[in-house]
Design a protein around this motif. Sequence first.
Motif, short mmCIF file in Angstrom:
data_model
loop_
_atom_site.label_atom_id
_atom_site.label_comp_id
_atom_site.label_asym_id
_atom_site.label_seq_id
_atom_site.Cartn_x
_atom_site.Cartn_y
_atom_site.Cartn_z
N ASN A 148 0.83 -1.20 0.00
CA ASN A 148 0.00 0.00 0.00
C ASN A 148 0.87 1.26 0.00
OD1 ASN A 148 -2.49 -1.37 0.15
ND2 ASN A 148 -2.23 -1.63 2.36
N PRO A 149 0.41 2.31 -0.69
CA PRO A 149 1.14 3.58 -0.63
C PRO A 149 0.97 4.23 0.74
CG PRO A 149 -0.87 3.83 -1.89
CD PRO A 149 -0.75 2.36 -1.59
N GLU A 150 1.86 5.16 1.07
CA GLU A 150 1.83 5.85 2.36
C GLU A 150 1.64 7.35 2.13
OE1 GLU A 150 5.30 5.02 4.59
OE2 GLU A 150 4.95 2.84 4.65
N ASN A 157 2.16 11.00 3.89
CA ASN A 157 2.96 11.62 4.96
C ASN A 157 2.57 13.09 5.12
OD1 ASN A 157 4.66 9.24 5.25
ND2 ASN A 157 5.53 9.83 3.27
N THR A 183 11.93 3.02 -2.14
CA THR A 183 10.70 3.77 -1.95
C THR A 183 10.79 5.11 -2.68
OG1 THR A 183 10.36 2.77 0.23
CG2 THR A 183 9.12 4.77 -0.26
N SER A 214 8.92 8.81 -3.40
CA SER A 214 7.98 9.70 -2.74
C SER A 214 7.90 11.01 -3.53
CB SER A 214 8.40 9.99 -1.29
OG SER A 214 9.69 10.56 -1.24
N LEU A 227 3.47 11.64 -0.78
CA LEU A 227 2.93 10.29 -1.03
C LEU A 227 4.10 9.38 -1.38
CD1 LEU A 227 0.35 8.52 -1.40
CD2 LEU A 227 0.44 9.13 -3.83
N SER A 228 4.20 8.26 -0.68
CA SER A 228 5.32 7.35 -0.88
C SER A 228 4.80 5.97 -1.35
CB SER A 228 6.12 7.17 0.42
OG SER A 228 6.62 8.41 0.86
N GLN A 229 5.57 5.34 -2.17
CA GLN A 229 5.23 4.00 -2.66
C GLN A 229 6.50 3.15 -2.68
OE1 GLN A 229 2.14 2.47 -3.74
NE2 GLN A 229 3.54 0.73 -3.49
N ARG A 230 6.41 1.97 -2.02
CA ARG A 230 7.55 1.06 -2.01
C ARG A 230 7.46 0.13 -3.21
NH1 ARG A 230 8.32 -3.95 0.46
NH2 ARG A 230 6.32 -3.71 1.55
#
Length: 411
Positions: free
Chosen positions: A63-65, A67, A264, A266, A90-93
Amino acid sequence: MSRFFVLCLSLAAALCAGPLHADNLSLLDATRRVLDKNPQITLSSALQEAAEGRVTQAGVLPNPEVNYLLEDFAGDTNRSAGSATTTYSLSQRFSVSGKRSARRSVAGEERTLTALEAQIERLRLIRVTRDRYIDALAATERQSATEQNLVLAQQLRDAVAARVTAGKVSPIELSRANVALAGARRTARQAAQENQLARRQLASLWGESQLEASLVDTLTLPNALSVQPDTLDTSPYLKQAQVRIQREQAAVSLAEAQRLPDFTLSAGMKREAVTREQSVLVGVSVPIPLFDRNQGAVRSARAELTAAEAGLDLARQQLQRQRDQLLVQREVGYQEALQLRDEVLRTASEALEATREGYRAGKFSLIDLLDAQRSLIESQGAYLSARISYHKSDAALDELLGHSLISGNTL
């Protein structure tokens, strides 16, 4: 009123006629009941569903995060939170190429293993049902034989009593006949109890405490032994060992892929506290594989693969030994049952009849007659044991080789 009386008469006639006959139960019917109602089937289905869920989860992206960060407020700045520097991002691994497919491969092989385990449990239940059905048939046959022997013992006792009354034989022979009659009664009573227990054990496989149905199959012998394949390719146990190797190979690939860390990305917006200017933020985060290079997991996965390969060789050897042993047991049971049926039982029956006639004519003693009767009883027991050995060996062989088809009206 006349219809009421007719109904009452019909009901009374039905009650006087006694209970309805119990249903007939074949081996195929018993097997279907077990496969429909045994909790092991439900358990296996749930485990397969769980394995399907793990396959689905292995292919899901992280899932994206979102922040949110506040800076430069309170403290010496005396700024309020509304005047602080704010950052939204917005961060995505992301995983290195190959990790996701490796996870799905591991989960897929585990799903295959779970399906094979369900098949093995199904085959085991089929074999256990056959074994208990065989035990119930044998117990019924044994009870019938003991009841017939009890009738013969009673007839013998009556004949001896008549001869004692006529003064033709000593009263000691009546005592011997009474002892034989008491032993026949005890054996018949024990056989009836064992028959009830065998029927309960069969019914317990589908959750019932009693078995009211009549067993319709018989412990007959085929005209010839079926030919079994020379290979073990159809054995689910061998397939299970082979799939374990495939799973460990997939686990090695996953462990090696996990040497490279995920990264990651972002992106966001930043608003300055003083100037209130907004700017775009773009970043990337990559762990440095300095200490943790997944070396322990790789080593473990490779060792598990070696163990699985050795397990395949071991399983093949063990299955071959079991197959050879079951084939010998089936052959021995079959040949012994044929010999007892075609030679020994006929000879023992003729000897008993001749001894009985000779005893009536005064040519043989009571001990001779009891010995001839005991010989026939022992031959009948050996014949039953040989048929049980044949049928149970055949059932175990079918389980080992993955044969689950049951056809015909005989075992």
